[in-house]
Scaffold this motif. Structure first.
Motif, short mmCIF file in Angstrom:
data_model
loop_
_atom_site.label_atom_id
_atom_site.label_comp_id
_atom_site.label_asym_id
_atom_site.label_seq_id
_atom_site.Cartn_x
_atom_site.Cartn_y
_atom_site.Cartn_z
N CYS A 1 -0.97 6.87 -3.49
CA CYS A 1 -1.90 7.60 -4.36
C CYS A 1 -1.28 8.08 -5.66
O CYS A 1 -1.98 8.60 -6.53
N ASP A 2 0.03 7.96 -5.79
CA ASP A 2 0.66 8.37 -7.05
C ASP A 2 1.99 7.63 -7.19
O ASP A 2 3.05 8.18 -6.94
N PHE A 3 1.90 6.38 -7.60
CA PHE A 3 3.10 5.55 -7.74
C PHE A 3 3.90 6.02 -8.95
O PHE A 3 3.40 6.04 -10.08
N VAL B 1 -5.44 1.83 -0.68
CA VAL B 1 -5.56 2.26 -2.07
C VAL B 1 -4.18 2.27 -2.70
O VAL B 1 -3.21 2.74 -2.09
N PHE B 2 -4.09 1.75 -3.93
CA PHE B 2 -2.85 1.83 -4.70
C PHE B 2 -3.22 2.36 -6.09
O PHE B 2 -3.95 1.70 -6.84
N VAL B 3 -2.72 3.55 -6.41
CA VAL B 3 -3.11 4.21 -7.66
C VAL B 3 -1.88 4.72 -8.39
O VAL B 3 -0.98 5.30 -7.77
N LYS C 1 -5.08 -3.78 3.46
CA LYS C 1 -6.52 -3.53 3.66
C LYS C 1 -7.20 -3.07 2.37
O LYS C 1 -8.13 -2.27 2.39
N LEU C 2 -6.72 -3.60 1.25
CA LEU C 2 -7.27 -3.21 -0.05
C LEU C 2 -8.72 -3.64 -0.19
O LEU C 2 -9.06 -4.80 0.01
N LEU C 3 -9.57 -2.70 -0.60
CA LEU C 3 -10.96 -3.01 -0.97
C LEU C 3 -11.10 -3.15 -2.47
O LEU C 3 -12.07 -3.74 -2.95
N TYR C 4 -10.14 -2.57 -3.20
CA TYR C 4 -10.23 -2.51 -4.65
C TYR C 4 -8.97 -3.11 -5.28
O TYR C 4 -7.90 -3.09 -4.69
N PHE C 5 -9.12 -3.55 -6.53
CA PHE C 5 -7.94 -3.90 -7.30
C PHE C 5 -7.09 -2.63 -7.47
O PHE C 5 -7.61 -1.53 -7.62
N PRO C 6 -5.76 -2.77 -7.46
CA PRO C 6 -4.90 -1.58 -7.65
C PRO C 6 -4.99 -1.05 -9.07
O PRO C 6 -5.19 -1.81 -10.02
N ILE C 7 -4.88 0.27 -9.20
CA ILE C 7 -4.74 0.90 -10.52
C ILE C 7 -3.25 0.90 -10.83
O ILE C 7 -2.46 1.62 -10.22
N LEU C 8 -2.86 0.08 -11.77
CA LEU C 8 -1.44 -0.16 -12.06
C LEU C 8 -0.98 0.65 -13.27
O LEU C 8 -1.81 1.16 -14.03
N PRO C 9 0.34 0.78 -13.46
CA PRO C 9 0.83 1.57 -14.59
C PRO C 9 0.28 1.07 -15.93
O PRO C 9 0.10 -0.12 -16.13
#
Length: 637
Positions: free
Chosen positions: A217-219, A236-238, A257-265
């Motif tokens: 949740c906070d990479f 989730v990858f945010v 198990k991603l449902l969404y595209f990751p929010i990347l830097p």
């Protein structure tokens, strides 16, 4: 010059010392022999203890894959590399490593260090100069791992695969702050506490695959270049939006198990993104997924809305060249999201649930006009096994630089020249066939197993095809001018398993063709156009050949290197072509499975080649008797 002096001299040279060359070729050989004498391997010797007569000058010692259970004091002051992996080591004496001041690389994987760990941890604590350490598969818990990593400020590479770590905390790496490569794959990690990796300022490669992580949740790992989170349970990858530079180049989120595209830097160097084997695309259509992921981001970071579309804003800035979206749940192609990746060269979209690729692109200025967007750098697109029946001409038009297109295992019907000449509006909106002719940069096309009914004239005219795969399109009618326009560029053609016979196959002269696969058909003769092609590899397996055209093969034999023959029913009495191939040293990889027949019995081709003259005489006698039955019982003088 003594080996030790030579070693010193070579070291001086390496460090930039000047002067005349300090060694001859004989001295170099002496040095190599000296270096080899400092290595010793006892691996796979069924040892139950460390040998007592080890050379005190050893620099490398391999004791892997034995049955050693205890390790006592090692008097090896020059040892730099020690491999004890794959033993049953459960007790290391506290002073076992006391005399190993130069030890830099230690492999203790696949042992039982969790037993007697009090003593074992004290022994390992004395190794302050280690640069690489492997303690994988030792049953180590969080507390045990923390003890091992005490006093390890020189450590650059650490492997802890296959242990029982359940949580990562800041105290774990407090005394090993110089780690560059960290592998903690296949543990039980479900939680990573904040600031865990803060001490690791030099960390470049982090592998956390095969754990139980569910949320990132906070990479915040700005320094990491390679991150592997595959085979977890990540939903989730945010990354929180900020102006900080991230060095990330490779991110593996596959098998999650991603449902969404990751929010990347926002600012990153990401080039390779692995998202295969997730649940992406389950939220359909694309607009719904984008809206959901942006809403989710706002909830996670708990910020007021500053930007409407975080996902697209960040993707526009990524220098991504490769993305793998195979084995997901897409029922529609996310055209707008992927078209934002201006540097994208390779896209794997195989094994999804597409039936059509429609041009579902929103027009922000005029709803009456179709908005054309492009994939300006895309060269390789894999759409295998999607169930596609229709590909929008506007989508094909967007592939301005495409070179490789894989459509295997779909139901795409190619357009002919007539279909492509229809009015633009009609072709764009209603065409149910794929107009490959507009892909003028296309070099490699795979249409295997598409249930193609007919290959019309000029199907590929306008492309730059080098290789074409038409295999397994059963009962496909191939027009005699189907390859017109690419007959001068094609180098590889596969027409196997199309259930065609010789009368139904007409190939043009192809002066660049070097590979031809016609296997698994009903062919009984080779096309006359063979003479035009500089064929190097020819596959004729599983057809109806009784003989091969001697003159055509003789002409082609100058280039031929490999011919596959098995699965035919050749006539031994008409096998001069085989002698030609054999004399030209053409490789026949399946010669042991290939057969020819005589009136009396079948022979393997290899058996025939051992004594072709003997079988030729037998054939001549049979033919003579067939033509002269009244003399069949007479002696031949």
């Amino acid at each position: 010059m003594k080996p030790t002096e030579l070693l010193r001299c070579l070291q001086d040279k390496k460090e930039g010392a000047h002067g005349n060359t300090c060694y001859t070729s004989d001295q170099l050989l002496l040095f190599v022999a000296f270096k080899e004498s400092k290595k010793q391997s006892w691996n796979n010797q069924n040892l139950s203890s460390v040998p007592l007569d080890l050379d005190g000058g050893l620099r490398t010692l391999d004791l892997s894959n034995n049955f050693i259970t205890q390790l006592h004091v090692l008097a090896l002051p020059y040892l730099e590399k020690l491999d004890l992996s794959g033993n049953q080591l459960d007790l290391i004496s506290e002073g076992a490593f006391g005399n190993l001041a130069r030890l830099k690389h230690l492999n203790l994987s696949r042992n039982r260090l969790s037993v007697n760990f009090g003593s074992n941890s004290k022994a390992l604590g004395s190794l302050s100069g280690l640069r690489s350490l492997d303690i994988s598969m030792n049953g180590l818990s969080n507390g045990a791992a923390e003890l091992v990593l005490r006093n390890k400020s020189s450590l650059g590479q650490l492997k802890m695969n296959g242990n029982i770590l359940i949580k990562l905390s800041p105290s774990l790496f407090r005394e090993s702050q110089n780690i560059r490569s960290l592998i903690i794959e296949d543990n039980l990690i479900s939680e990573i506490e904040p600031q865990t990796f803060d001490p690791l300022r030099r960390l470049e490669s982090l592998n956390l695959a095969r754990n139980n992580l569910a949320f990132i949740c906070d990479f915040t790992l700005h320094q990491v270049k390679y991150l592997n989170l595959s085979r977890n349970s990540v939903k989730v990858f945010v990354t929180r939006e900020n102006a900080a530079l991230y060095n990330l180049e490779v991110l593996d989120l596959s098998h999650n198990k991603l449902l969404y595209f990751p929010i990347l830097p926002k600012v990153n160097g990401l080039k390779y993104l692995h998202l295969q084997n997730n649940f992406l695309g389950a939220l359909d259509p694309e607009a719904v997924m984008v809206t959901e992921v942006n809403s989710l981001y706002q909830d996670i970071v708990n910020e007021k809305i500053r930007r409407k579309n975080y996902l697209h804003a960040n993707w526009k800035l990524m220098p991504l060249v490769y993305i793998d979206l195979s084995f997901n749940h897409f029922t529609s192609f996310p055209i707008e999201t992927l078209s934002l990746l201006y540097s994208l060269e390779t896209l794997n979209f195989s094994y999804n649930c597409l039936q059509n690729i429609n041009w579902d692109v929103r027009n922000y200025s005029d709803r009456r006009q179709v908005r054309q967007i492009n994939f300006p750098s895309l060269k390789h697109l894999d759409l295998q096994s999607n169930g596609l029946t229709r590909v929008s001409p506007l989508f094909l038009k967007a592939l301005a630089k495409i070179e490789t297109l894989n459509l295997q295992d779909n139901s795409v019907q190619p357009c002919g020249l007539l279909s492509r000449s229809l009015s633009r509006k009609h072709a764009d909106l209603n065409s149910s066939c794929a107009a490959f002719g507009q892909l003028n940069t296309l070099k490699h096309l795979n249409l295997r197993e598409n249930d193609i009914n007919i290959l019309p004239p000029n199907t590929f005219q306008g492309t730059s095809l080098i290789s074409l795969n038409l295999a397994k399109n059963l009962h496909m009618v191939m027009h005699e001018r189907a390859l017109e326009g690419v007959q001068t560029t094609l180098q590889s053609l596969i027409i196997s398993e199309i259930d065609v016979n010789s009368s139904g196959l007409s190939l043009p002269c192809m002066p660049a063709l070097t590979g031809l696969n016609m296997s698994n058909n009903k062919l009984s003769r080779t096309p006359d156009s063979f003479g035009c092609s500089p064929l190097r590899e020819l596959d004729l397996r599983n057809n109806a050949f009784v003989t091969l055209n001697y003159s055509l093969l003789e002409a082609a034999s100058a280039n031929l290197t490999t011919v596959f023959l098995s699965g035919n029913h050749f006539n031994c009495c008409d096998s001069g072509w085989l002698t030609v191939l054999n004399e030209m040293r053409v490789s026949l990889p399946d010669i042991d499975q290939a057969e020819c027949f005589t009136r009396e019995r079948n022979l393997t081709m290899r058996e025939y080649l051992k004594s072709p003259l003997l079988h030729y005489v037998a054939c001549w006698q049979i033919l003579k008797n067939d033509y002269c039955p009244q003399k069949a019982n007479q002696k031949v003088l």
